[in-house]
Design a protein around this motif. Structure first.
Motif, short mmCIF file in Angstrom:
data_model
loop_
_atom_site.label_atom_id
_atom_site.label_comp_id
_atom_site.label_asym_id
_atom_site.label_seq_id
_atom_site.Cartn_x
_atom_site.Cartn_y
_atom_site.Cartn_z
N SER A 3 18.91 -27.50 12.25
CA SER A 3 19.21 -26.56 13.32
C SER A 3 18.70 -27.03 14.67
O SER A 3 19.44 -27.05 15.64
N HIS A 4 17.41 -27.40 14.72
CA HIS A 4 16.82 -27.79 15.99
C HIS A 4 15.50 -28.51 15.78
O HIS A 4 14.90 -28.42 14.72
N THR A 5 15.09 -29.21 16.81
CA THR A 5 13.78 -29.86 16.88
C THR A 5 13.08 -29.29 18.09
O THR A 5 13.70 -29.10 19.14
N THR A 6 11.79 -29.01 17.96
CA THR A 6 11.03 -28.41 19.04
C THR A 6 9.82 -29.26 19.38
O THR A 6 9.12 -29.72 18.49
N ILE A 7 9.60 -29.48 20.68
CA ILE A 7 8.38 -30.11 21.16
C ILE A 7 7.78 -29.21 22.22
O ILE A 7 8.48 -28.41 22.84
N GLY A 8 6.48 -29.36 22.46
CA GLY A 8 5.80 -28.56 23.46
C GLY A 8 5.67 -29.30 24.77
O GLY A 8 5.65 -30.52 24.82
N ALA A 9 5.56 -28.53 25.85
CA ALA A 9 5.35 -29.09 27.18
C ALA A 9 4.43 -28.18 27.97
O ALA A 9 4.48 -26.96 27.84
N ALA A 39 16.75 -25.64 26.10
CA ALA A 39 17.49 -26.14 24.93
C ALA A 39 18.55 -27.13 25.38
O ALA A 39 19.40 -26.79 26.21
N TYR A 40 18.50 -28.32 24.83
CA TYR A 40 19.48 -29.37 25.12
C TYR A 40 20.38 -29.57 23.90
O TYR A 40 19.93 -29.46 22.76
N GLY A 41 21.63 -29.91 24.16
CA GLY A 41 22.54 -30.22 23.08
C GLY A 41 23.87 -30.70 23.61
O GLY A 41 24.11 -30.74 24.82
N ALA A 42 24.74 -31.02 22.67
CA ALA A 42 26.09 -31.47 23.00
C ALA A 42 27.09 -30.35 22.78
O ALA A 42 28.27 -30.53 22.99
N GLY A 43 26.62 -29.21 22.36
CA GLY A 43 27.47 -28.07 22.00
C GLY A 43 27.20 -27.73 20.54
O GLY A 43 27.18 -28.61 19.70
N GLY A 44 26.96 -26.50 20.26
CA GLY A 44 26.63 -26.11 18.88
C GLY A 44 25.25 -26.61 18.48
O GLY A 44 24.34 -26.70 19.28
N ARG A 45 25.11 -26.94 17.23
CA ARG A 45 23.84 -27.44 16.67
C ARG A 45 24.00 -28.88 16.27
O ARG A 45 25.11 -29.31 16.00
N PRO A 46 22.91 -29.62 16.20
CA PRO A 46 21.52 -29.25 16.41
C PRO A 46 21.17 -29.19 17.90
O PRO A 46 21.90 -29.70 18.74
N LEU A 47 20.02 -28.57 18.18
CA LEU A 47 19.49 -28.48 19.53
C LEU A 47 18.13 -29.16 19.60
O LEU A 47 17.41 -29.23 18.61
N PHE A 48 17.80 -29.63 20.78
CA PHE A 48 16.49 -30.18 21.09
C PHE A 48 15.83 -29.19 22.04
O PHE A 48 16.33 -28.96 23.14
N LEU A 49 14.74 -28.57 21.61
CA LEU A 49 14.07 -27.53 22.38
C LEU A 49 12.76 -28.05 22.96
O LEU A 49 11.96 -28.66 22.26
N VAL A 50 12.53 -27.76 24.23
CA VAL A 50 11.25 -28.02 24.88
C VAL A 50 10.69 -26.66 25.22
O VAL A 50 11.33 -25.87 25.92
N VAL A 51 9.49 -26.36 24.70
CA VAL A 51 8.96 -25.00 24.81
C VAL A 51 7.51 -25.00 25.27
O VAL A 51 6.78 -25.97 25.11
N ARG A 52 7.12 -23.87 25.84
CA ARG A 52 5.70 -23.59 25.99
C ARG A 52 5.24 -23.11 24.62
O ARG A 52 5.90 -22.24 24.03
N PRO A 53 4.16 -23.66 24.07
CA PRO A 53 3.74 -23.24 22.73
C PRO A 53 3.57 -21.72 22.65
O PRO A 53 2.99 -21.10 23.55
N PHE A 54 4.08 -21.15 21.58
CA PHE A 54 4.05 -19.71 21.40
C PHE A 54 2.64 -19.15 21.27
O PHE A 54 2.40 -18.00 21.59
N SER A 60 0.45 -30.49 22.05
CA SER A 60 -0.08 -31.81 21.75
C SER A 60 0.89 -32.53 20.82
O SER A 60 1.46 -31.91 19.91
N PRO A 61 1.12 -33.82 21.07
CA PRO A 61 2.00 -34.57 20.18
C PRO A 61 1.30 -34.85 18.86
O PRO A 61 0.08 -35.02 18.82
N GLY A 62 2.04 -34.88 17.79
CA GLY A 62 1.47 -35.16 16.47
C GLY A 62 1.36 -36.65 16.23
O GLY A 62 2.15 -37.44 16.75
N ASN A 63 0.40 -37.04 15.43
CA ASN A 63 0.24 -38.44 15.04
C ASN A 63 1.31 -38.78 14.02
O ASN A 63 1.38 -38.16 12.95
N GLY A 64 2.16 -39.72 14.34
CA GLY A 64 3.26 -40.08 13.45
C GLY A 64 4.51 -39.25 13.67
O GLY A 64 5.52 -39.46 13.00
#
Length: 126
Positions: A3-9, A39-54, A60-64
């Motif tokens: 569905s989507h991938t989420t990273i924090g900013a 939310a970035y995408g080409a239309g529909g799913r999947p989406l790439f989400l950049v979020v403020r952590p809830f 913080s980026p994860g190791n690996g």
């Protein structure tokens, strides 16, 4: 597949400027945004989400942990990497063939301003 991938900013305005430039060569555009999410995408799913952590804590980026975007052409890999570095991204691997993965794997790696590791790759022969 997913569905989507989420990273924090920390700074969504800075993240928007960075990803607008870095993802443009892949024709990925903002599909929706709010004060807490882009939310970035080409239309529909999947989406790439950049979020403020809830949870309100610093992202913080994860190791690996790494997000990989697929490109149809090698020049798109080159363009994404160049745009990311021009926007303040950190080089984690110049564009090039990575035959250890397979004969046609062409990839580049960078970190965004929050330290998230991003890959752009093409699996197609030139």
């Amino acid at each position: 597949m997913y569905s989507h991938t989420t990273i924090g900013a920390n700074d969504l305005d800075r993240a928007r400027d960075f990803y607008d430039a870095a993802l443009a060569p892949l024709d990925l555009r903002i599909r929706f945004s709010s004060p807490e999410m882009i939310a970035y995408g080409a239309g529909g799913r999947p989406l790439f989400l950049v979020v403020r952590p809830f949870d309100g804590r610093d992202p913080s980026p994860g190791n690996g942990t790494m997000v990989a975007f697929m490109a149809e052409r090698r020049e798109q890999v080159d363009a994404c990497h160049a745009a990311a570095l021009a926007m303040g991204g950190q080089d984690e691997g110049q564009p090039g063939l990575r035959p250890q993965y397979h004969a046609h794997y062409y990839g580049a790696y960078f970190r965004d301003p929050d330290g998230n590791k991003i890959c752009v790759c093409s699996h197609h022969p030139e």
